[in-house]
Design a protein around this motif. Structure first.
Motif, mmCIF file in Angstrom:
data_model
loop_
_atom_site.group_PDB
_atom_site.id
_atom_site.type_symbol
_atom_site.label_atom_id
_atom_site.label_comp_id
_atom_site.label_asym_id
_atom_site.label_seq_id
_atom_site.Cartn_x
_atom_site.Cartn_y
_atom_site.Cartn_z
ATOM 1 N N PRO A 170 6.906 51.660 125.808
ATOM 2 C CA PRO A 170 7.662 50.357 125.187
ATOM 3 C C PRO A 170 8.680 50.919 124.402
ATOM 4 O O PRO A 170 9.930 50.299 124.098
ATOM 5 C CB PRO A 170 6.566 49.617 124.387
ATOM 6 N N TYR A 171 8.617 52.000 123.562
ATOM 7 C CA TYR A 171 9.432 52.506 122.734
ATOM 8 C C TYR A 171 10.618 53.101 123.601
ATOM 9 O O TYR A 171 12.086 52.834 123.220
ATOM 10 C CB TYR A 171 8.964 53.807 122.025
ATOM 11 N N ARG A 172 10.292 53.532 124.890
ATOM 12 C CA ARG A 172 11.333 54.267 125.585
ATOM 13 C C ARG A 172 12.325 53.075 126.141
ATOM 14 O O ARG A 172 13.654 53.220 126.321
ATOM 15 C CB ARG A 172 10.796 54.815 126.793
ATOM 16 N N GLN A 173 11.777 51.717 126.492
ATOM 17 C CA GLN A 173 12.616 50.837 126.883
ATOM 18 C C GLN A 173 13.553 50.120 125.686
ATOM 19 O O GLN A 173 14.532 50.046 125.870
ATOM 20 C CB GLN A 173 11.615 49.507 127.248
ATOM 21 N N LYS A 174 12.946 50.377 124.431
ATOM 22 C CA LYS A 174 13.729 49.940 123.352
ATOM 23 C C LYS A 174 14.782 51.142 122.788
ATOM 24 O O LYS A 174 15.905 50.501 122.629
ATOM 25 C CB LYS A 174 12.819 49.837 122.136
ATOM 26 N N LEU A 175 14.512 52.197 123.263
ATOM 27 C CA LEU A 175 15.492 53.396 123.071
ATOM 28 C C LEU A 175 16.692 53.295 123.921
ATOM 29 O O LEU A 175 17.872 53.557 123.675
ATOM 30 C CB LEU A 175 15.049 54.864 123.008
ATOM 31 N N VAL A 176 16.384 52.895 125.302
ATOM 32 C CA VAL A 176 17.317 52.655 126.391
ATOM 33 C C VAL A 176 18.219 51.745 126.024
ATOM 34 O O VAL A 176 19.564 51.854 126.301
ATOM 35 C CB VAL A 176 16.615 52.582 127.755
ATOM 36 N N SER A 177 17.891 50.401 125.552
ATOM 37 C CA SER A 177 18.648 49.228 125.340
ATOM 38 C C SER A 177 19.751 49.763 124.103
ATOM 39 O O SER A 177 20.827 49.422 124.119
ATOM 40 C CB SER A 177 17.961 48.294 124.780
ATOM 41 N N LEU A 202 18.032 61.975 121.201
ATOM 42 C CA LEU A 202 17.703 62.170 119.804
ATOM 43 C C LEU A 202 17.882 63.573 119.340
ATOM 44 O O LEU A 202 18.046 63.863 118.297
ATOM 45 C CB LEU A 202 16.447 61.617 119.614
ATOM 46 N N ASP A 203 17.687 64.410 120.369
ATOM 47 C CA ASP A 203 17.670 65.845 119.775
ATOM 48 C C ASP A 203 19.205 66.625 120.342
ATOM 49 O O ASP A 203 19.082 67.690 120.358
ATOM 50 C CB ASP A 203 16.587 66.639 120.769
ATOM 51 N N CYS A 204 20.220 65.802 120.722
ATOM 52 C CA CYS A 204 21.568 66.355 121.256
ATOM 53 C C CYS A 204 21.992 67.118 120.005
ATOM 54 O O CYS A 204 21.993 66.495 118.493
ATOM 55 C CB CYS A 204 22.288 65.350 121.721
ATOM 56 N N LYS A 205 22.691 68.241 120.205
ATOM 57 C CA LYS A 205 23.418 68.823 119.049
ATOM 58 C C LYS A 205 24.727 68.256 118.687
ATOM 59 O O LYS A 205 25.339 68.701 118.092
ATOM 60 C CB LYS A 205 23.244 70.612 119.526
ATOM 61 N N LYS A 206 25.251 67.854 119.740
ATOM 62 C CA LYS A 206 26.666 67.111 119.554
ATOM 63 C C LYS A 206 26.917 66.207 118.255
ATOM 64 O O LYS A 206 26.054 65.195 118.180
ATOM 65 C CB LYS A 206 27.324 66.461 120.782
ATOM 66 N N ARG A 210 24.563 62.959 117.457
ATOM 67 C CA ARG A 210 23.582 62.935 116.163
ATOM 68 C C ARG A 210 23.871 61.534 115.190
ATOM 69 O O ARG A 210 22.889 61.282 114.690
ATOM 70 C CB ARG A 210 23.875 64.260 115.456
ATOM 71 N N GLU A 211 25.043 61.481 115.149
ATOM 72 C CA GLU A 211 25.547 60.268 114.210
ATOM 73 C C GLU A 211 24.643 58.979 114.846
ATOM 74 O O GLU A 211 24.448 58.104 114.087
ATOM 75 C CB GLU A 211 26.817 60.088 114.026
ATOM 76 N N ILE A 212 24.886 58.686 116.173
ATOM 77 C CA ILE A 212 24.486 57.650 116.682
ATOM 78 C C ILE A 212 22.817 57.665 116.606
ATOM 79 O O ILE A 212 22.198 56.712 116.586
ATOM 80 C CB ILE A 212 24.647 57.630 118.534
ATOM 81 N N ALA A 213 22.136 58.614 116.761
ATOM 82 C CA ALA A 213 20.899 59.072 116.858
ATOM 83 C C ALA A 213 20.199 58.498 115.449
ATOM 84 O O ALA A 213 19.105 58.020 115.239
ATOM 85 C CB ALA A 213 20.342 60.493 116.965
ATOM 86 N N LYS A 214 21.079 58.405 114.431
ATOM 87 C CA LYS A 214 20.648 58.048 113.151
ATOM 88 C C LYS A 214 20.353 56.469 113.156
ATOM 89 O O LYS A 214 19.371 56.212 111.972
ATOM 90 C CB LYS A 214 21.599 58.315 111.998
ATOM 91 N N ASP A 215 20.964 55.720 113.969
ATOM 92 C CA ASP A 215 20.470 54.435 113.880
ATOM 93 C C ASP A 215 19.540 54.036 114.809
ATOM 94 O O ASP A 215 19.483 52.883 115.137
ATOM 95 C CB ASP A 215 21.852 53.657 114.158
ATOM 96 N N ALA A 216 19.221 55.011 115.880
ATOM 97 C CA ALA A 216 18.224 54.605 116.687
ATOM 98 C C ALA A 216 16.942 54.332 116.203
ATOM 99 O O ALA A 216 16.398 54.712 115.395
ATOM 100 C CB ALA A 216 18.084 55.825 117.854
ATOM 101 N N PRO A 217 16.071 53.414 117.111
ATOM 102 C CA PRO A 217 14.850 53.000 116.618
ATOM 103 C C PRO A 217 13.897 54.230 116.432
ATOM 104 O O PRO A 217 14.109 55.161 117.389
ATOM 105 C CB PRO A 217 14.136 51.862 117.701
#
Length: 420
Positions: A170-177, A202-206, A210-217
């Motif tokens: 379920p988390y994967r679906q939320k993350l993909v969205s 979430l673990d990307c070094k770019k 990394r900025e986008i990942a901060k707002d991820a669920p």
């Protein structure tokens, strides 16, 4: 034209081997305190082993493995899969319900060589198989922390829970969205990962990712009650042991087999390669490889990185002398005498060396220093006639006479006592 080592495959020269031996010795001492036993596994395995365990959509399998396609064989990129294969093949769970294993050796990944990471690199690998108890997670983490402490290496510890097969989909679906809503801003790798392995984004070094990942669920906030309870108990155990850690909700690890607890030992002293050691649970891996449904947890530490940190943090240990005794023979008779004596000393377990070229005392003393000998025995033909040699302590430069005799057995006993 000289033949040189392949890029990413480095020689470990004798002066550095001493440091590596120190790390390995300390690791074995610590691991054995926790009841771990050493296992030695092959470098070459069937490619299918790594595809099924690490995951077909991971960077390791997609880009980094040294594979022989026609033979279907791969040089191991990590140790856990091979240890699990051996565990299943030899029925180790029948011998003992909980198996505690460790391995030390080279791994191979075709990636860009950089500080602390080569294409042939070496790892200390630990595994505890057969227990779901969260206290085992904390125990394994404490073992890694204890090893680093006793080596004198300063790191920080980060932990996370990445859930299980029940709460992750379920988390994967939320993350993909979420990632689809930011698709145009992702790097090319992460655009592809969005559908093949979204957790890796979430673990990307770019920096943009990394900025986008901060707002991820946050996966940590989405785990089921069972995983949440397990992780809370891990933290409670670490707290009781006084082990300092921080929570990192973005830590996902790069291999598909991880579940629940994940952790990393980090440093700021190695540039981009910040992880000194890392690991986590893999409760479904053994069953996935055709074995019994048994849980497991483990971690690996990079030997190159440990050695670099010992150098950089000025904690390189004082190394023992390479030789206990150097025999400086001055003259043909004394050389024959020392040749017999050095052989008997070695049979007694003494590290002994001598020079056979008949050079001057000054030249031989330089060689004794190059050997880092603790003591030097000086015997010339005249000393042999008078049955009195000279033994010199190379650290204090103090020297004293020592009696010689035709039978070297007694002298070898006396010398063995002096240099031990």
């Amino acid at each position: 034209m000289k033949i040189q080592a392949i890029n990413g495959f480095k020689d470990i020269l004798p002066e550095n081997v001493l440091l590596w031996q120190h790390i390995e010795k300390k690791a074995r001492e610590v691991f054995q305190r926790f009841g771990l036993r050493e296992i030695r596994i092959p470098i070459l395995e069937k490619t299918e082993l790594f595809v099924r365990s690490i995951g077909e959509a991971t960077d390791v399998v997609e880009k980094e493995m040294y594979t022989f396609p026609e033979a279907g064989l791969t040089m191991r990129p990590e140790a856990t899969a091979g240890i699990m294969r051996a565990f299943i093949e030899h029925g180790l769970h029948v011998q003992q319900p909980i198996q505690r294993l460790y391995a030390i050796g080279p791994m191979f990944r075709h990636e860009r060589p950089q500080k602390g990471r080569q294409r042939q690199f070496h790892q200390l690998d630990t595994e505890i198989i057969g227990s779901v108890d969260p206290q085992i997670d904390a125990e394994l983490i404490s073992m890694g922390q204890m090893l680093l402490d006793e080596l004198g290496i300063t790191t920080s510890l980060e932990i996370n829970s990445i859930g299980c097969s029940q709460c992750r989909p379920p988390y994967r679906q939320k993350l993909v969205s979420f990632l689809e809503s930011r698709h145009d801003d992702l790097c090319e790798d992460c655009k592809r990962r969005t559908y093949t392995n979204p957790l890796r984004v979430l673990d990307c070094k770019k920096s943009t990712c990394r900025e986008i990942a901060k707002d991820a669920p946050s996966l940590l906030e989405e785990v089921c009650d069972n995983c949440k309870g397990h992780f809370n108990q891990v933290q409670a155990s670490l707290d009781r042991m006084g082990i300092t850690y921080t929570l990192n909700r973005f830590m996902v690890r790069g291999l598909d087999y991880y579940t629940q607890t994940t952790f990393e030992f980090l440093t700021d002293d190695l540039g981009a390669q910040s992880a000194v050691g890392a690991g986590g649970r893999y409760d479904g891996l053994i069953e996935q490889l055709g074995g019994p449904a048994l849980p497991g947890i483990g971690f690996a530490m990079g030997m190159e990185r440990l050695a670099l940190l010992l150098e950089q943090q000025n904690n390189r240990p004082h190394m023992d002398s390479e030789m206990d005794l150097f025999l400086a023979a001055l003259g043909p008779q004394s050389m024959d005498y020392c040749e017999t004596l050095v052989h008997k000393l070695r049979k007694k377990g003494i590290r002994a060396a001598m020079d056979y070229s008949g050079r001057s005392l000054k030249a031989q003393m330089k060689q004794a220093n190059r050997f880092k000998a603790s003591f030097t025995l000086i015997i010339g033909d005249n000393e042999l006639l008078e049955q009195t040699g000279i033994i010199r302590n190379m650290s204090t430069q103090e020297q004293q006479p020592i009696g010689l005799d035709t039978n070297t057995d007694q002298l070898s006993n006396v010398l063995a006592e002096i240099v031990r």
